[in-house]
Design a protein around this motif. Sequence first.
Motif, mmCIF file in Angstrom:
data_model
loop_
_atom_site.group_PDB
_atom_site.id
_atom_site.type_symbol
_atom_site.label_atom_id
_atom_site.label_comp_id
_atom_site.label_asym_id
_atom_site.label_seq_id
_atom_site.Cartn_x
_atom_site.Cartn_y
_atom_site.Cartn_z
ATOM 1 N N SER A 61 0.856 -1.151 0.086
ATOM 2 C CA SER A 61 0.143 -0.364 -0.004
ATOM 3 C C SER A 61 0.994 0.960 0.550
ATOM 4 O O SER A 61 0.593 2.616 0.532
ATOM 5 N N GLU A 62 1.798 1.001 -0.342
ATOM 6 C CA GLU A 62 3.396 2.903 -0.139
ATOM 7 C C GLU A 62 2.692 3.425 -1.318
ATOM 8 O O GLU A 62 1.726 2.722 -3.131
ATOM 9 N N PRO A 63 2.095 5.131 -0.929
ATOM 10 C CA PRO A 63 1.635 5.739 -1.380
ATOM 11 C C PRO A 63 2.435 6.711 -2.670
ATOM 12 O O PRO A 63 3.804 6.030 -1.785
ATOM 13 N N GLY A 64 2.477 6.309 -3.047
ATOM 14 C CA GLY A 64 3.489 7.325 -4.702
ATOM 15 C C GLY A 64 3.861 9.172 -4.002
ATOM 16 O O GLY A 64 3.239 9.410 -2.987
ATOM 17 N N MET A 65 4.957 9.472 -5.061
ATOM 18 C CA MET A 65 4.988 10.621 -4.723
ATOM 19 C C MET A 65 5.233 11.442 -6.312
ATOM 20 O O MET A 65 6.556 12.002 -5.706
ATOM 21 N N SER A 66 4.529 11.097 -7.373
ATOM 22 C CA SER A 66 4.958 11.697 -8.473
ATOM 23 C C SER A 66 5.482 12.852 -8.439
ATOM 24 O O SER A 66 5.773 13.441 -9.933
ATOM 25 N N GLN A 67 3.508 13.728 -8.338
ATOM 26 C CA GLN A 67 4.106 14.996 -7.643
ATOM 27 C C GLN A 67 4.719 15.996 -6.915
ATOM 28 O O GLN A 67 4.914 17.187 -7.176
ATOM 29 N N LEU A 68 5.831 15.074 -6.315
ATOM 30 C CA LEU A 68 7.144 16.187 -5.462
ATOM 31 C C LEU A 68 7.802 16.685 -6.604
ATOM 32 O O LEU A 68 7.901 16.027 -7.669
ATOM 33 N N THR A 69 7.939 17.358 -6.598
ATOM 34 C CA THR A 69 9.075 18.470 -7.724
ATOM 35 C C THR A 69 9.985 19.805 -7.047
ATOM 36 O O THR A 69 9.860 20.066 -5.417
ATOM 37 N N GLU A 70 10.643 19.964 -7.501
ATOM 38 C CA GLU A 70 12.067 20.904 -6.592
ATOM 39 C C GLU A 70 11.438 22.518 -6.662
ATOM 40 O O GLU A 70 10.908 22.765 -7.535
ATOM 41 N N VAL A 71 11.296 22.883 -5.377
ATOM 42 C CA VAL A 71 10.700 23.796 -5.228
ATOM 43 C C VAL A 71 11.498 25.482 -4.581
ATOM 44 O O VAL A 71 10.652 25.877 -4.456
ATOM 45 N N LYS A 72 12.951 25.022 -4.732
ATOM 46 C CA LYS A 72 13.729 26.137 -3.823
ATOM 47 C C LYS A 72 13.842 26.939 -4.491
ATOM 48 O O LYS A 72 14.150 28.076 -3.833
#
Length: 779
Positions: A61-72
């Motif tokens: 059931s691992e949730p995905g993190m494809s929406q993570l982006t670099e925001v620095k």
Amino acid sequence: MNQKALNILEYHLIREKVAAYSQNEVSAALISRLEPQSDASWIEAELEKLEEARLIHMQASEPGMSQLTEVKQLTKRASIGSMLSVTELNRIKNNIRVTNRYKTYLLNMTEDSDIKLPLLRDRFQHLPVLSHVSDAIDEKCDETMLYDNASSTLYDIRQQKKTINRRIKEKLDSIVRSQANQKKLSDAIVTIRNDRQVIPVRSEYKQDFPGIVHDTSASGQTFYIEPNSIVELSSQLNTVTARENEEVSRILYELSAQVAESQHDIDWITTVMGELDFQLAKAKYGHSINGVIADTADERAIELPSAWHPLLDPSSVVKNSIIFGDDIDAVIITGPNTGGKTVTLKTVGLLIAMNQSGLMIPAGVGARLSIFNDVYCDIGDEQSIEQSLSTFSSHMTNIVSILKSMDDKSLVLFDELGAGTDPSEGAALAMSILDRCLETGVMTMATTHYPELKAYSYNRDHVMNASVEFDVESLSPTYKLLMGVPGKSNAFEISKKLGLDLSIIKNARQLIHMDNIEINDMISALERNTRQAENDREEMARLKQESAALHQELSEQFAAYQQMKETLVENAKMKANEIVQKAEKEADAIIKDLKSLRSEHQSLKENELIERKGKFKNLYNEAALKKQNKQQEAEKIVAGDHVKVLSYGQKGVILSVDKDEAVVQMGIIKMKLPLTDFKKEQPEKEKQIRVVPRANRQTIKMELDLRGERYEDALQRLESYLDQALLSNYSQVTIIHGKGTGALQKGVQDYLKRSKVVASFRGGMPSEGGFGVTVVELK
């Protein structure tokens, strides 16, 4: 680790395979910078993180993190007062929400389960909560624009804008739909020019539509005119649109300011999530190659059981155990071309580079590797036409550089050491180079064709031979590595297989020096023994695996048995408690009944007393328990015997015996019971009945000693004694009941409270016997 060796080992291809499992650009950037390290503490930390990532990957059931982006860059712009767009704000919102999902997932996973993730749990517990930022962004806009109700002002402006647009559309639609204008228009549509709504008018009728011409067609036959009737409305629309843009900018600046306030926290959670996906990508790649996490050896060691090259097809690759024995610093591999010698060198170098990058390696359980400061390779032909270097020269240039740079914490890989020149000189040079490596304490692996190097290990300490196996029957290599066995020449066997005349082969054998023949015979014997040992090792490994599986199964079954046992015990305790509670209630009811009869001065008949005492015996839960109160074997009972009736706890006299039953007299009650319900007792001595005349002279003692008496007998004696004491005109008597458990004392005092002949009573003074006596004042 030097870049040249990494290029030779094709380390960049491993990095590409890991990057294929990255879910976002943050982790992809970390993977692109992945390099082997020589810091043992860094490697240990990375492997601990990898182990926790591996446990997460094993969950479904691992949730995905494809929406993570670099925001620095975005948070930095916000911190200096720049305005972020809706799209940029949504990137920050997505990072916060991805973090929140994973935080909930990980904390729930480790809360009530056997999965322990101490590093990740501690890190996620200390992550800042930024839901207020993501909620504010989500409340104001969707993925592309601000909501109309992002502010009351924006709502009013957009309502005005809709009204003006509707009026413009209605006016233009009336012009376009008019029958009188059909032939004057190029097309019955409303279009846009210069952000203004216009109608396409034929050039010959443009004077019929006064207004502003915004454009013409290429042919000049069509004029795009904004009629005067909507010019004013269009101007109003422009004004409202400008106000709308101002309000949108104001709201976006407010949201950007919130981002600026949480700049460091947003950057931190992005970094944490990127590192987690970085470790997950490594774990997923490791799982894809059925890899293991190697143990780190404090001493110098290379132990790679069932290892294989990760870039080869796993379905067909031959797995080899590459293990440096105790005190072995150098391994020399001999064997035919295309037999897998070079692949073996690259496998060792690449697996060490992967391990020191915090990656799983393609090997069997029990892999152990020490940490090397560097790996040096002289593999392949680097002949340079531009520099006019021969094969031998290019190799020697590289070897010179390696010998200058290596130390006792280096691993050196030589492929075809000394090749490319005169065989005798090349062999001597190869042995000298190996001697230098041994003197420096460098771990070394070298491949060679020189027969002189086969005997090298027998003349040097800390050196071991190895070879790649060749199947003479199929005339092809097996790619099987034989540690401890030098390779032998198969020229005669191959020639014979190919049909060369036997007399030629026989003559050739006679020309070979006897020492070489003996060496080849020795090598053949070693090969047979090594193959047998390897087969035995594989069989032992299989049996060990089966044993481990059986042990695991038995452990699980034992754990299940223990759990079932505990459950049954708990259920039994609960059932027993229910039985005891029920028995207590029934016992309380019986005792209450007895007390009420006594308090009401009812004369208890003996049969009633026996009946009520019998009810206590009926409180046993099962017939089997009742039987425990009966004799296991019937005693010899005859008429006239004094017995105790076990099921009722009463004494009686046997009147008659009939086979297995007897009639017993208990007071005024006669009952027929089985012989096993009786226990013979000595008949009581007949009590002498004294007639106490009414007189003032003393006829009984001033004290009554009840110690050692049964509870019921004691109370009967007490009742009789008080009557006699009253008849003897005693004003005070002493009852001796002893201390004991206090039960007899309580029973005596309870009786004294109810007795009508007692005026008062008190506990004894120390000189009178203390708590062991009660002093009674009679009426």
